[in-house]
Scaffold this active site. Structure first.
Site, mmCIF file in Angstrom:
data_model
loop_
_atom_site.group_PDB
_atom_site.id
_atom_site.type_symbol
_atom_site.label_atom_id
_atom_site.label_comp_id
_atom_site.label_asym_id
_atom_site.label_seq_id
_atom_site.Cartn_x
_atom_site.Cartn_y
_atom_site.Cartn_z
ATOM 1 N N THR A 51 115.338 -33.833 28.668
ATOM 2 C CA THR A 51 116.641 -33.695 29.328
ATOM 3 C C THR A 51 117.009 -34.894 30.195
ATOM 4 O O THR A 51 118.060 -34.892 30.831
ATOM 5 C CB THR A 51 116.664 -32.426 30.201
ATOM 6 O OG1 THR A 51 115.616 -32.499 31.179
ATOM 7 C CG2 THR A 51 116.472 -31.178 29.349
ATOM 8 N N GLY A 52 116.172 -35.910 30.230
ATOM 9 C CA GLY A 52 116.488 -37.105 31.005
ATOM 10 C C GLY A 52 117.676 -37.855 30.418
ATOM 11 O O GLY A 52 118.051 -37.676 29.260
ATOM 12 N N GLN A 54 118.152 -41.093 29.576
ATOM 13 C CA GLN A 54 117.885 -41.970 28.431
ATOM 14 C C GLN A 54 117.548 -41.170 27.184
ATOM 15 O O GLN A 54 118.013 -41.482 26.081
ATOM 16 C CB GLN A 54 116.748 -42.942 28.762
ATOM 17 C CG GLN A 54 117.150 -44.007 29.771
ATOM 18 C CD GLN A 54 116.051 -45.037 29.966
ATOM 19 O OE1 GLN A 54 114.886 -44.778 29.671
ATOM 20 N NE2 GLN A 54 116.395 -46.188 30.484
ATOM 21 N N GLU A 137 107.627 -48.823 29.806
ATOM 22 C CA GLU A 137 106.952 -49.997 30.357
ATOM 23 C C GLU A 137 106.137 -49.578 31.586
ATOM 24 O O GLU A 137 106.244 -48.457 32.070
ATOM 25 C CB GLU A 137 107.976 -51.047 30.782
ATOM 26 C CG GLU A 137 108.795 -51.654 29.681
ATOM 27 C CD GLU A 137 109.741 -52.704 30.222
ATOM 28 O OE1 GLU A 137 109.360 -53.894 30.231
ATOM 29 O OE2 GLU A 137 110.847 -52.333 30.641
ATOM 30 N N GLU A 250 102.596 -62.921 19.258
ATOM 31 C CA GLU A 250 102.817 -63.733 20.452
ATOM 32 C C GLU A 250 101.482 -63.962 21.145
ATOM 33 O O GLU A 250 100.428 -63.514 20.674
ATOM 34 C CB GLU A 250 103.803 -63.044 21.404
ATOM 35 C CG GLU A 250 103.305 -61.724 21.984
ATOM 36 C CD GLU A 250 104.356 -61.004 22.826
ATOM 37 O OE1 GLU A 250 105.558 -61.173 22.556
ATOM 38 O OE2 GLU A 250 103.949 -60.262 23.736
ATOM 39 N N HIS A 293 105.911 -59.794 28.972
ATOM 40 C CA HIS A 293 105.208 -58.588 28.534
ATOM 41 C C HIS A 293 103.914 -58.418 29.318
ATOM 42 O O HIS A 293 103.236 -59.400 29.639
ATOM 43 C CB HIS A 293 104.866 -58.665 27.048
ATOM 44 C CG HIS A 293 106.058 -58.534 26.156
ATOM 45 N ND1 HIS A 293 106.079 -59.017 24.860
ATOM 46 C CD2 HIS A 293 107.270 -57.973 26.354
ATOM 47 C CE1 HIS A 293 107.258 -58.751 24.322
ATOM 48 N NE2 HIS A 293 107.993 -58.128 25.200
#
Length: 682
Positions: A51-52, A54, A137, A250, A293
């Site tokens: 329900t957030g 985002q 993140e 990377e 990152h």
């Protein structure tokens, strides 16, 4: 106190890495969860954190696209959201037959903050949900180490992430993550990437080339990935929907080296292998820095980006220096493959072009590492103080000698566990180093492990007990203080005691920033001794790294991987970059304005290059930010803007009609040549 030399020993060269990839039956393990990645129209998706804000926006988009979402979880709440059921816990789905019948999730998308992510993953593992995708993140490293210790003991649940856009099937219209849907088209190219923005560029390139994608998997930018390059390659090899493979790597870790070994083995044992292309970001990244990152840093003995690039190229991957080249490059490889019906693939790289470089190759510049810099490493005297608290002998006046050794504890990104790295020199030279992984749940080291470390270091049996005490102390510091790497240099005193004379300790910033832990360690960071611009940029959520040398081009990019690649590609063209700057994957007009402010505070900057791929970020919003920055900051330097992706035409039109000294492009090479020329003319 004086030091004398450790026992003399012959140089110990590490044996070449050899891996065998086999389909021989084995006991059930985490590897058995690999098929769970093959999502599609059949996949029933659950949302944790349903329900957030985002998650709600994401669910609406994904449902409209065709993803089969069966509901979500909100702790302690039962009801409906967006017309779908809300469950009070994941445990309910595992234990109640009725709930299982209603939801039957094949996958869970975890949309909770970083400090809650590990708990949510653990609940999904306990419920044996086949696929778990974590997008957050700033998940503390030690939280994820604990999760991996769980994952390795089971064979039901596969993890993708954390800190990643997720996984998406363009063919099956199944999105588990936040990838920008307009970039995707059903097709036959499988993509696996560390960087979100670089993966969007790659997807868009294959879409423009008319190839489309089969399945796109994100490793994510964290130190420990639930699914890595080799996992994805194994899946793509046997996937009938995947005709060609693209890998985007990377700096940081050894996943690209593992992938290179897999590719070599695959090309030896396969008559007609699928073409593989690759890119490695961070060729120009300064050593010792964390490049946006959380996982974009190299531990002791890990390879740099150039080494990874060369390993993949030697293995047979076709290398590019910018993701917009992937589409036409793969189309060429497909055409070459189709033009030789019935012919056997020759091992090595003779059947594929070596690379799609239309520009000169330049050896990466070796940048000096002196001066102030934003770092997660504490000062040596602070590391010594921590060692003394564990009664570890320290000699603060000693210096390196030919017989010094190095002992470190860090993360083994391939074994997904902590490890000891022992080097028979004072530096962690890969040729002289050996890794000794051990379980995260371990409390005491086995004598056999200590004996193996001592043997590699050439230490006598009389020193084993002291070495064991030292390694144990390091491990306790590592776990108690949530370190990501503890590096020490050691020699032997005149009395025969092992003493530390050098220490380089790094601690996990996320443990404090997202979870409020390790405040005492966080306070050791003295902002007055860091680069002022870097500290100021961080206040606006911007990752800014000031590069040494004659840099005359300021860079502004959305996404860490794309920012690294932008610096690399401009350097290959002959440009000189003044900075690395990542506005973040969700740049706004305000962060663009703040970015211009910090870039233009560097008097070396003669021109600014804005490289935006509008996936989640709209190009018109970026254009608005650029125009506002010019007007509000009274900017004098010319700006070249390369906009691709969502609303790119509108963004370019806004810039063209602004009447400001702005130059808009959609192709990278044209834009790069323009900004280099402008910087030289100023």
């Amino acid at each position: 106190m004086t030091l004398h030399t450790l026992p003399k020993r012959a140089p110990r060269l590490r044996a070449p890495l050899t891996r065998h990839f086999t389909t021989t039956p084995r006991t059930a393990s985490y590897a058995d969860t690999l098929p769970n990645l093959k999502i599609g129209a059949h996949t029933r998706v659950l949302f944790q954190g349903f329900t957030g804000r985002q998650a709600t926006a994401n669910v609406k988009e994904s449902l409209e696209w065709g993803t089969k979402i069966v509901g979500g979880v909100k702790p302690g709440v039962e009801g409906e959201h967006l017309g779908l059921p809300v469950f009070p816990s994941v445990k309910v789905l595992a234990n109640e037959h009725q709930a299982q019948e209603r939801a039957k999730p094949d996958a869970s998308a975890i949309y909770v903050p970083g400090n809650q992510t590990a708990k949510a993953i653990e609940e999904a593992i306990e419920a044996e949900i086949p696929l778990v995708v974590a997008v957050a993140e700033h998940v503390p490293i030690h939280d994820i180490l604990r999760i991996h210790s769980m994952l390795q003991t089971q064979s039901k649940t596969r993890l993708v992430g954390a800190n990643c856009p997720g996984i998406i099937s363009a063919i099956g219209k199944c999105r588990i993550g936040f990838q920008p849907l307009p970039c995707f088209a059903p097709g036959n190219v499988g993509i696996v990437a560390k960087s979100g923005t670089l993966s969007y560029e790659t997807v868009a390139s294959t879409t423009r080339a008319g190839l489309g994608q089969s399945l796109c998997i994100s490793m994510g930018g964290d130190v420990l990935a639930g699914t890595n390059f080799v996992d994805a390659l194994n899946l793509f090899e046997n996937d009938p929907d995947t005709r060609g493979i693209i890998l985007v790597g990377e700096i940081g870790g050894t996943a690209e080296m593992d992938a290179a070994e897999w590719i070599k083995d695959y090309r030896r044992r396969t008559v007609d292998p699928k073409p593989i292309m690759a890119l490695v970001g961070g060729l120009e990244a300064p050593p010792g820095r964390i490049m946006g990152h959380a996982g974009a840093w190299a531990a002791p003995g890990e390879p740099d980006a150039q080494t990874k690039y060369q390993a993949l190229e030697r293995a047979g991957a076709v290398m590019v220096n910018h993701p917009e080249k992937f589409g036409e490059g793969m189309k060429t490889l497909f055409a070459n493959q189709s033009s030789r019906p019935g012919t056997n693939q020759i091992s090595g790289t003779s059947s594929q072009k070596r690379g799609f470089h239309t520009m000169r190759r330049i050896t990466p510049i070796s940048r000096p590492t002196g001066g102030h810099k934003r770092s997660l490493y504490i000062k040596q005297f602070q590391a010594f103080d921590i060692l003394k608290q564990k009664s570890v002998p320290v000699n603060e006046t000693a210096s390196s000698s030919d017989s010094s050794i190095s002992v470190s504890i860090t993360v083994d990104r391939t074994a997904l566990s902590p490890c000891i790295i022992a080097s028979s020199t004072s530096e962690s030279n890969p040729a002289q180093s050996q890794k000794f992984p051990f379980p995260y749940t371990q409390t005491k080291f086995q004598s056999s492990t200590i004996a193996a470390v001592a043997s590699h270091l050439g230490l006598p049996a009389s020193s084993h007990k002291q070495l064991a005490g030292f390694v144990q102390a390091l491990w306790e510091i590592y776990k108690e203080k949530e370190s990501f790497t503890l590096e020490t240099q050691i020699a032997m005193s005149a009395g025969g005691t092992l003493e530390v004379y050098g220490a380089h300790f790094g601690f996990d910033d996320a443990a404090f920033r997202s979870s409020g832990r390790q405040e005492d360690i966080h306070k050791l960071w003295d902002t007055s001794e860091e680069v002022a611009e870097e500290v100021e940029a961080e206040k606006d959520g911007i990752v800014y790294v000031k590069l040494e040398g004659e840099g005359s081009i300021g860079t502004l990019v959305n996404g860490a991987g794309l920012a690294m690649n932008t610096v690399d590609a401009l350097t290959i063209h002959g440009g000189h970059c003044a900075n690395f700057l990542d506005t973040g994957g969700k740049a706004t007009s305000e962060t663009v304005k703040a970015s211009f402010r910090v870039i233009c505070s560097d008097t070396r900057v003669k021109a600014v290059f804005v490289n935006i791929f509008g996936g989640l970020t709209r190009c018109d919003m970026i254009a608005e930010g650029i125009i506002l920055a010019f007007r509000d900051l009274n900017m004098k330097v010319p700006v070249v803007v390369r906009l691709r992706g969502t609303n790119e035409e509108l963004g370019q039109k806004m810039i063209a009609e602004s009447g400001l000294p702005l130059h808009a492009f959609d192709g990278f090479e044209e834009a790069a040549k323009k900004v280099i020329a402008l910087a030289k003319d100023q």
